[in-house]
Scaffold this motif. Structure first.
Motif, PDB file in Angstrom:
ATOM      1  N   ALA A 194       0.832  -1.203   0.000  1.00 38.44           N
ATOM      2  CA  ALA A 194       0.000   0.000   0.000  1.00 38.44           C
ATOM      3  C   ALA A 194       0.863   1.247   0.000  1.00 38.44           C
ATOM      4  CB  ALA A 194      -0.925   0.004   1.211  1.00 38.44           C
ATOM      5  N   VAL A 195       0.415   2.249  -0.733  1.00 40.56           N
ATOM      6  CA  VAL A 195       1.064   3.556  -0.752  1.00 40.56           C
ATOM      7  C   VAL A 195       0.328   4.461   0.235  1.00 40.56           C
ATOM      8  CG1 VAL A 195       1.703   5.549  -2.141  1.00 40.56           C
ATOM      9  CG2 VAL A 195       1.786   3.252  -3.146  1.00 40.56           C
ATOM     10  N   ASP A 196       0.988   4.857   1.276  1.00 41.69           N
ATOM     11  CA  ASP A 196       0.488   5.720   2.356  1.00 41.69           C
ATOM     12  C   ASP A 196      -0.381   4.950   3.333  1.00 41.69           C
ATOM     13  OD1 ASP A 196       0.318   8.021   3.841  1.00 41.69           O
ATOM     14  OD2 ASP A 196      -1.346   8.843   2.690  1.00 41.69           O
ATOM     15  N   THR A 197      -1.569   4.514   2.933  1.00 41.42           N
ATOM     16  CA  THR A 197      -2.398   3.612   3.739  1.00 41.42           C
ATOM     17  C   THR A 197      -3.145   2.690   2.783  1.00 41.42           C
ATOM     18  OG1 THR A 197      -4.266   5.159   3.723  1.00 41.42           O
ATOM     19  CG2 THR A 197      -2.812   5.230   5.648  1.00 41.42           C
ATOM     20  N   PRO A 198      -3.530   1.511   3.221  1.00 45.00           N
ATOM     21  CA  PRO A 198      -4.398   0.680   2.385  1.00 45.00           C
ATOM     22  C   PRO A 198      -5.688   1.436   2.065  1.00 45.00           C
ATOM     23  CG  PRO A 198      -3.487  -0.623   4.173  1.00 45.00           C
ATOM     24  CD  PRO A 198      -3.150   0.814   4.472  1.00 45.00           C
ATOM     25  N   SER A 199      -6.090   1.432   0.818  1.00 48.41           N
ATOM     26  CA  SER A 199      -7.270   2.196   0.400  1.00 48.41           C
ATOM     27  C   SER A 199      -8.514   1.697   1.117  1.00 48.41           C
ATOM     28  CB  SER A 199      -7.457   2.082  -1.116  1.00 48.41           C
ATOM     29  OG  SER A 199      -6.377   2.682  -1.798  1.00 48.41           O
ATOM     30  N   GLY A 200      -9.324   2.666   1.547  1.00 50.11           N
ATOM     31  CA  GLY A 200     -10.550   2.353   2.273  1.00 50.11           C
ATOM     32  C   GLY A 200     -10.445   2.564   3.756  1.00 50.11           C
ATOM     33  N   LEU A 201      -9.218   2.810   4.278  1.00 50.52           N
ATOM     34  CA  LEU A 201      -9.040   3.079   5.712  1.00 50.52           C
ATOM     35  C   LEU A 201      -9.113   4.575   5.976  1.00 50.52           C
ATOM     36  CD1 LEU A 201      -6.099   0.830   6.960  1.00 50.52           C
ATOM     37  CD2 LEU A 201      -8.537   0.322   6.946  1.00 50.52           C
ATOM     38  N   HIS A 202      -9.668   4.929   7.112  1.00 48.75           N
ATOM     39  CA  HIS A 202      -9.660   6.322   7.553  1.00 48.75           C
ATOM     40  C   HIS A 202      -8.274   6.639   8.101  1.00 48.75           C
ATOM     41  CE1 HIS A 202     -10.594   9.987   9.727  1.00 48.75           C
ATOM     42  NE2 HIS A 202     -11.815   9.989   9.205  1.00 48.75           N
ATOM     43  N   GLY A 203      -7.662   7.689   7.616  1.00 44.35           N
ATOM     44  CA  GLY A 203      -6.286   7.995   7.999  1.00 44.35           C
ATOM     45  C   GLY A 203      -6.103   8.396   9.445  1.00 44.35           C
ATOM     46  N   ASP A 204      -7.186   8.830  10.110  1.00 41.36           N
ATOM     47  CA  ASP A 204      -7.074   9.254  11.509  1.00 41.36           C
ATOM     48  C   ASP A 204      -7.528   8.192  12.496  1.00 41.36           C
ATOM     49  OD1 ASP A 204      -5.934  11.739  11.084  1.00 41.36           O
ATOM     50  OD2 ASP A 204      -7.861  12.771  10.965  1.00 41.36           O
ATOM     51  N   THR A 205      -8.262   7.197  12.052  1.00 36.61           N
ATOM     52  CA  THR A 205      -8.748   6.176  12.985  1.00 36.61           C
ATOM     53  C   THR A 205      -8.226   4.783  12.663  1.00 36.61           C
ATOM     54  OG1 THR A 205     -10.741   5.574  11.737  1.00 36.61           O
ATOM     55  CG2 THR A 205     -10.903   7.480  13.212  1.00 36.61           C
ATOM     56  N   GLY A 206      -7.807   4.543  11.439  1.00 31.07           N
ATOM     57  CA  GLY A 206      -7.379   3.221  11.021  1.00 31.07           C
ATOM     58  C   GLY A 206      -8.530   2.268  10.773  1.00 31.07           C
ATOM     59  N   LEU A 254     -14.871   5.960  25.635  1.00 36.95           N
ATOM     60  CA  LEU A 254     -14.126   5.209  24.616  1.00 36.95           C
ATOM     61  C   LEU A 254     -15.012   4.929  23.408  1.00 36.95           C
ATOM     62  CD1 LEU A 254     -11.349   4.009  24.078  1.00 36.95           C
ATOM     63  CD2 LEU A 254     -12.098   1.912  25.190  1.00 36.95           C
ATOM     64  N   ALA A 255     -16.228   4.496  23.652  1.00 37.00           N
ATOM     65  CA  ALA A 255     -17.134   4.202  22.539  1.00 37.00           C
ATOM     66  C   ALA A 255     -17.531   5.465  21.788  1.00 37.00           C
ATOM     67  CB  ALA A 255     -18.387   3.494  23.060  1.00 37.00           C
ATOM     68  N   GLY A 256     -17.592   6.598  22.488  1.00 36.47           N
ATOM     69  CA  GLY A 256     -18.037   7.836  21.863  1.00 36.47           C
ATOM     70  C   GLY A 256     -16.949   8.652  21.213  1.00 36.47           C
ATOM     71  N   SER A 257     -15.693   8.240  21.360  1.00 36.58           N
ATOM     72  CA  SER A 257     -14.579   8.979  20.769  1.00 36.58           C
ATOM     73  C   SER A 257     -14.241   8.413  19.398  1.00 36.58           C
ATOM     74  CB  SER A 257     -13.346   8.901  21.674  1.00 36.58           C
ATOM     75  OG  SER A 257     -13.593   9.514  22.921  1.00 36.58           O
ATOM     76  N   PRO A 258     -13.670   9.226  18.511  1.00 33.11           N
ATOM     77  CA  PRO A 258     -13.315   8.709  17.190  1.00 33.11           C
ATOM     78  C   PRO A 258     -12.256   7.626  17.238  1.00 33.11           C
ATOM     79  CG  PRO A 258     -12.463  10.942  17.504  1.00 33.11           C
ATOM     80  CD  PRO A 258     -13.396  10.663  18.631  1.00 33.11           C
ATOM     81  N   GLU A 259     -11.380   7.692  18.232  1.00 30.89           N
ATOM     82  CA  GLU A 259     -10.341   6.663  18.400  1.00 30.89           C
ATOM     83  C   GLU A 259      -9.764   6.772  19.806  1.00 30.89           C
ATOM     84  OE1 GLU A 259      -7.616   8.511  18.724  1.00 30.89           O
ATOM     85  OE2 GLU A 259      -8.139  10.228  17.512  1.00 30.89           O
ATOM     86  N   ARG A 260      -8.860   5.834  20.148  1.00 29.18           N
ATOM     87  CA  ARG A 260      -8.344   5.709  21.512  1.00 29.18           C
ATOM     88  C   ARG A 260      -7.507   6.908  21.942  1.00 29.18           C
ATOM     89  NH1 ARG A 260      -7.533   0.606  23.870  1.00 29.18           N
ATOM     90  NH2 ARG A 260      -5.334   1.086  24.254  1.00 29.18           N
ATOM     91  N   ILE A 261      -6.837   7.547  21.020  1.00 30.79           N
ATOM     92  CA  ILE A 261      -6.010   8.703  21.390  1.00 30.79           C
ATOM     93  C   ILE A 261      -6.886   9.819  21.924  1.00 30.79           C
ATOM     94  CG2 ILE A 261      -4.378  10.431  20.538  1.00 30.79           C
ATOM     95  CD1 ILE A 261      -3.670   8.289  18.317  1.00 30.79           C
ATOM     96  N   ALA A 262      -7.955  10.113  21.192  1.00 32.98           N
ATOM     97  CA  ALA A 262      -8.875  11.159  21.637  1.00 32.98           C
ATOM     98  C   ALA A 262      -9.510  10.800  22.971  1.00 32.98           C
ATOM     99  CB  ALA A 262      -9.956  11.380  20.569  1.00 32.98           C
ATOM    100  N   ALA A 263      -9.852   9.516  23.156  1.00 28.21           N
ATOM    101  CA  ALA A 263     -10.464   9.098  24.416  1.00 28.21           C
ATOM    102  C   ALA A 263      -9.498   9.265  25.581  1.00 28.21           C
ATOM    103  CB  ALA A 263     -10.921   7.645  24.306  1.00 28.21           C
ATOM    104  N   ALA A 264      -8.252   8.853  25.403  1.00 26.71           N
ATOM    105  CA  ALA A 264      -7.264   8.969  26.481  1.00 26.71           C
ATOM    106  C   ALA A 264      -6.977  10.423  26.813  1.00 26.71           C
ATOM    107  CB  ALA A 264      -5.979   8.246  26.082  1.00 26.71           C
TER     108      ALA A 264
END
Length: 483
Positions: free
Chosen positions: A146-158, A371-381
């Motif tokens: 993959a170039v940069d990220t596998p296509s179809g993934l959100h770049g900020d959440t994976g 945790l469930a309401g955050s876009p990802e774990r970084i934001a939750a922490a």
């Protein structure tokens, strides 16, 4: 220097800054595509290559990679999903003189496929033939880069943006890892990750970092030439009752191994005999009431409370008493759960030098819905650290450490061998031992998490928690040699 982890917006800003500084997008694209070709040649035997090119600059990177691989004698075909839509991509496509054909869903098992369809900036689900191709790829054992990220993934959440997303064996990204590269769902989709330097400058005011020694090694508390045990930090650990003592002993041993000069296990009277039978260098002292604990805590630099301490009002009172002493607290396990009905009561006891070390279940008890309401774990922490006014270490394969001031770090060296009972107790000991030696709490939590994972990886299969303290000296010796 510590390496930043960028959001998609921060990466866009870095690209724009480079262009504004005189480096054209076409030059950055040439460097990126060449880096992809170099990574492929370094890892794969020569074979037929099919490069899927999308409409934007990610597709442009694919055209450049195709040209460089063909120049080195590789058999390359470009399959076009959409015509180039940016000036740089059109220029890159015009320089490709090899075979070009429409995107095909006919896949050859022996070929190498390069996904240059969409990068980390994609904001909508895959559609049409591209989505169909992604689903087919998941059903067949293909080699995909993959170039940069596998296509179809959100770049900020994976996370996949829709039902279909590509998975890769190798992902080549540029300048810095993005969040999708460090969060576990994205890491699983990316395979091996190579970060290529294409000449961009660091983005200002980034406060999210890879958790590795570059982040904290300059402030690691190595002993001075004239050190003695009383200058290397006083750590105390609260034990549970007689039938629940092993977890606290694991923490105490972890704190001793990480370098704390004097470690004391604070034990209820009912547990003194069983603790004494298992302790050597760790000292033992009794306590009966929260007032006794408060007095003991006044003679400590850091105190660990929670491992098998018992869930309930007694543990909550004990923590409140320790919070009055000024010692930094590492709050784990039962001490967290004891405040599940009133987390604000816990937060009122804490300050910015304290560290909470929840696994996701404990995190949910103290920060319900976050945790469930955050876009990802970084934001939750980060939000949890802000609410608690203390450092929060959210455990997992992608352990996140967040400070109340917004700093955060993600561990990349996690290992599944640490998924064993008692492992977290040793981690609490590592963190408490480092804080006791004077390391700032956010950095101590980061260093403790990294060393903990390094110990787990060194042992590998068959690891049990009792092994971890004895693995720390080798990891510490390697850090010491790097000074």
């Amino acid at each position: 220097m510590p390496r930043e982890i960028l959001s998609v917006a921060e990466m866009v800003a870095a690209d724009r800054a480079a262009v504004a500084g005189g480096t054209p997008t076409a030059v950055l694209m040439e460097r990126a595509g060449e880096a992809v070709a170099q990574a492929v040649r370094a890892r794969y035997a020569r074979r037929p290559v099919v490069i899927w090119c999308g409409p934007g600059d990610n597709g442009g990177d694919g055209y450049v990679a195709a040209r460089h691989l063909r120049r080195r004698g590789w058999q390359v075909v470009v399959e076009v999903a959409y015509p180039p839509s940016t000036d740089a991509a059109r220029r890159a496509a015009s320089r490709w003189k090899g075979e070009t054909r429409p995107l095909s869903t006919e896949l050859a098992a022996g070929a190498l496929y390069i996904d240059a369809l969409f990068g980390a900036g994609l904001s909508r689900p895959l559609e049409g033939e591209v989505a169909r191709l992604a689903r087919l790829c998941r059903e067949q054992p293909l080699a995909i880069v993959a170039v940069d990220t596998p296509s179809g993934l959100h770049g900020d959440t994976g996370r996949p943006l829709g039902e279909a997303a590509f998975h890769a064996d190798l992902t080549v990204t540029f300048h810095r890892r993005k969040r999708a590269h460090v969060l576990v769902e994205g890491r699983k989709a990316c395979g091996e990750i190579v970060v290529a330097d294409i000449g961009l400058r660091s983005v200002q005011d980034v406060d999210l970092f890879e958790n590795d020694p570059r982040l904290w090694e300059r402030r690691f508390p190595w002993p001075a030439l004239d050190a003695h045990k009383h200058t290397r930090g006083r750590l105390k650990v609260v034990s549970g009752e007689a039938w629940n003592t092993g977890a606290a002993r694991l923490s105490a041993r972890g704190g001793l191994r990480i370098g704390a000069g004097a470690v004391t296990l604070l034990s209820p009277p009912s547990a003194l005999a069983v603790n004494a039978a298992h302790l050597e260098a760790v000292m033992l002292a009794p306590f009966e009431t929260d007032a006794d604990l408060e007095s003991a805590g006044e003679q400590a630099d850091a105190v660990i409370i929670g491992p098998a301490a018992g869930v309930g009002e007694v543990t909550a009172r004990n923590l409140a008493a320790l919070a009055r002493t000024g010692a930094a607290l590492v709050v784990d396990a039962d001490a967290l759960t004891s405040f599940r009905r009133d987390p604000e009561e816990l937060f009122a006891c804490l300050d910015r030098d304290d560290v909470l070390t929840p696994h996701p279940g404990e995190f949910e008890r103290i920060f319900p819905g976050l945790l469930a309401g955050s876009p990802e774990r970084i934001a939750a922490a980060r939000e949890a650290a802000s609410q608690a006014g203390a450092v929060v270490l959210l455990k997992g394969a992608d352990t996140v450490v967040a400070a109340p001031d917004g700093r955060a770090a993600v561990s990349l060296n996690g290992t599944p061998w640490l998924a064993t009972a008692g492992s977290g107790d040793v981690l609490a000991g590592f963190i408490g031992g480092l804080i006791a030696q004077g390391m700032e709490s956010f950095e101590a939590a980061c260093a403790g998490a990294w060393i903990h994972a390094e110990c787990g990886a060194r042992h590998g299969p068959g690891l049990i928690a009792e092994d971890l303290p004895g693995l720390a000296p080798a990891a510490l010796a390697e850090l010491y040699r790097r000074r």
